[in-house]
Design a protein around this motif. Sequence first.
Motif, PDB file in Angstrom:
ATOM      1  N   ALA A 210     -61.722 -20.584 -42.589  1.00 40.37           N
ATOM      2  CA  ALA A 210     -60.695 -21.160 -43.449  1.00 40.37           C
ATOM      3  C   ALA A 210     -61.300 -21.961 -44.592  1.00 40.37           C
ATOM      4  N   ALA A 211     -62.385 -22.685 -44.328  1.00 34.40           N
ATOM      5  CA  ALA A 211     -62.968 -23.569 -45.345  1.00 34.40           C
ATOM      6  C   ALA A 211     -63.737 -22.795 -46.408  1.00 34.40           C
ATOM      7  N   TYR A 212     -64.427 -21.737 -46.016  1.00 36.92           N
ATOM      8  CA  TYR A 212     -65.292 -21.025 -46.953  1.00 36.92           C
ATOM      9  C   TYR A 212     -64.662 -19.766 -47.527  1.00 36.92           C
ATOM     10  N   SER A 213     -63.460 -19.425 -47.097  1.00 43.22           N
ATOM     11  CA  SER A 213     -62.791 -18.244 -47.640  1.00 43.22           C
ATOM     12  C   SER A 213     -62.213 -18.549 -49.013  1.00 43.22           C
ATOM     13  N   THR A 214     -62.310 -17.589 -49.905  1.00 41.75           N
ATOM     14  CA  THR A 214     -61.731 -17.748 -51.244  1.00 41.75           C
ATOM     15  C   THR A 214     -60.233 -17.463 -51.254  1.00 41.75           C
ATOM     16  N   LEU A 215     -59.662 -17.121 -50.118  1.00 41.33           N
ATOM     17  CA  LEU A 215     -58.247 -16.782 -50.030  1.00 41.33           C
ATOM     18  C   LEU A 215     -57.375 -17.983 -49.686  1.00 41.33           C
ATOM     19  N   SER A 216     -57.953 -19.184 -49.630  1.00 43.35           N
ATOM     20  CA  SER A 216     -57.206 -20.408 -49.287  1.00 43.35           C
ATOM     21  C   SER A 216     -56.510 -20.258 -47.930  1.00 43.35           C
ATOM     22  N   LEU A 217     -57.318 -20.137 -46.896  1.00 49.19           N
ATOM     23  CA  LEU A 217     -56.803 -19.949 -45.535  1.00 49.19           C
ATOM     24  C   LEU A 217     -56.808 -21.243 -44.737  1.00 49.19           C
ATOM     25  N   ASN A 218     -56.730 -22.376 -45.403  1.00 51.28           N
ATOM     26  CA  ASN A 218     -56.794 -23.657 -44.687  1.00 51.28           C
ATOM     27  C   ASN A 218     -55.655 -23.847 -43.702  1.00 51.28           C
ATOM     28  N   PHE A 219     -54.544 -23.144 -43.910  1.00 56.71           N
ATOM     29  CA  PHE A 219     -53.411 -23.281 -42.998  1.00 56.71           C
ATOM     30  C   PHE A 219     -53.732 -22.789 -41.594  1.00 56.71           C
ATOM     31  N   LEU A 220     -54.822 -22.037 -41.438  1.00 60.36           N
ATOM     32  CA  LEU A 220     -55.176 -21.511 -40.115  1.00 60.36           C
ATOM     33  C   LEU A 220     -55.554 -22.610 -39.131  1.00 60.36           C
ATOM     34  N   VAL A 221     -55.921 -23.788 -39.634  1.00 57.17           N
ATOM     35  CA  VAL A 221     -56.361 -24.837 -38.725  1.00 57.17           C
ATOM     36  C   VAL A 221     -55.185 -25.539 -38.043  1.00 57.17           C
ATOM     37  N   TYR A 222     -53.987 -25.437 -38.592  1.00 57.27           N
ATOM     38  CA  TYR A 222     -52.862 -26.174 -38.029  1.00 57.27           C
ATOM     39  C   TYR A 222     -52.453 -25.687 -36.640  1.00 57.27           C
ATOM     40  N   PRO A 223     -52.442 -24.376 -36.359  1.00 56.70           N
ATOM     41  CA  PRO A 223     -52.187 -23.970 -34.961  1.00 56.70           C
ATOM     42  C   PRO A 223     -53.208 -24.524 -33.980  1.00 56.70           C
ATOM     43  N   LEU A 224     -54.472 -24.668 -34.417  1.00 57.19           N
ATOM     44  CA  LEU A 224     -55.492 -25.230 -33.543  1.00 57.19           C
ATOM     45  C   LEU A 224     -55.213 -26.702 -33.254  1.00 57.19           C
ATOM     46  N   ILE A 225     -54.790 -27.444 -34.276  1.00 56.02           N
ATOM     47  CA  ILE A 225     -54.479 -28.855 -34.071  1.00 56.02           C
ATOM     48  C   ILE A 225     -53.273 -29.010 -33.158  1.00 56.02           C
ATOM     49  N   ILE A 226     -52.268 -28.158 -33.331  1.00 53.22           N
ATOM     50  CA  ILE A 226     -51.088 -28.209 -32.457  1.00 53.22           C
ATOM     51  C   ILE A 226     -51.480 -27.885 -31.020  1.00 53.22           C
ATOM     52  N   TRP A 227     -52.304 -26.866 -30.835  1.00 51.93           N
ATOM     53  CA  TRP A 227     -52.799 -26.512 -29.500  1.00 51.93           C
ATOM     54  C   TRP A 227     -53.536 -27.700 -28.885  1.00 51.93           C
ATOM     55  N   ALA A 228     -54.440 -28.307 -29.641  1.00 51.55           N
ATOM     56  CA  ALA A 228     -55.210 -29.444 -29.122  1.00 51.55           C
ATOM     57  C   ALA A 228     -54.303 -30.621 -28.774  1.00 51.55           C
ATOM     58  N   ALA A 229     -53.301 -30.888 -29.610  1.00 51.63           N
ATOM     59  CA  ALA A 229     -52.400 -32.015 -29.344  1.00 51.63           C
ATOM     60  C   ALA A 229     -51.543 -31.770 -28.115  1.00 51.63           C
TER      61      ALA A 229
END
Length: 343
Positions: A210-229
């Motif tokens: 997500a961080a290094y992709s040029t496609l602006s995929l930062n939204f991919l981290v939110y499911p991980l944060i929800i899972w962790a929470a």
Amino acid sequence: MAAVVAVEELRRSGARAVRVLAVAACYYAAARLGLLRELTVEGAVVTPIWPPTGVAVAALLVLGPWCWPGITLGAFFSVLSLTAPGIETLGILCGNTAAPLCAALLLRRAGFRTDLGRLRDGLALVFLAALGAMLISATAGVGLLVLTDGLPAHGFWPVWLAWWVGDAMGVLIVTPLLLSLHRASRPLPLGRWKEATALAVAVCLLVPLAAYSTLSLNFLVYPLIIWAALRFQLVGSVLCALVTSVVATVAATAGAGGFAGLSRIEVMLKLQAFNGAMALTALLLSAVIIEQRDTRRSVERACRELAEVLEHLTAGEPPPSPPPRPHATTDGADDRPRPTGAP
């Protein structure tokens, strides 16, 4: 008798001195970590995340206000590692000490609990400690730089914004993590390690993508944060947010991924908007989940007690005396051991 009292006072003074030095060492170490990735805005060096503010606020909440000299000492050596001391150093030291101290005092006045088990605790940490109190350090530091001609007047607001957000991010990410680790009584049960490992693997794979992709995929981290929470509460979500912030900061300072081709100001704004939204999501979602869990446990305990009373009344016996409630600590939270990542 007087000699015994004197020895006891000497021991207490020695213990406090050791703790002050430990706070200073932790502050300095966190500062060196924060300076590994930095941005230059209007000729001033700023960091997207300034971990020492989080260390300072956590130390003041856990140890008490008396440990503030350790913050000042750590801040002094941090500034000394960057530049020669001058009149502006005094303003930076005062601001970096006063801001965490004000944050801790405001949180205590608001009835803040260090277990972050209520939504109001999360909101207090965000608005009182991070966004509110950190105005002091940013204003004092940048203002004195302008007054001493260390920074041109037109650069005040860009540098002030970067300074303020960097300090606030340190409180939002580092303070909850340290508080949760301080209250953790035991590690995860053996059966939970498989899920924790799966989450860690997913974070290691998706966050760099997500961080290094040029496609602006930062939204991919939110499911991980929800899972962790949902599964690991505060420790899991804040750790996930910390790893994501570090990776995003490395990508931003290197001008990679979605940060390529942007100016320093644009990089700072985009990175801080992403880090801030992610930290708020992790912190507030965890607080809501913990609050609902504690409410459910309170209702279940009340139902069990009511069932026991009804059984005794049905049998013609006097109802049992109610069990003692958990003892409340000075920060308003009970002193029951809380397992890390309890469902």
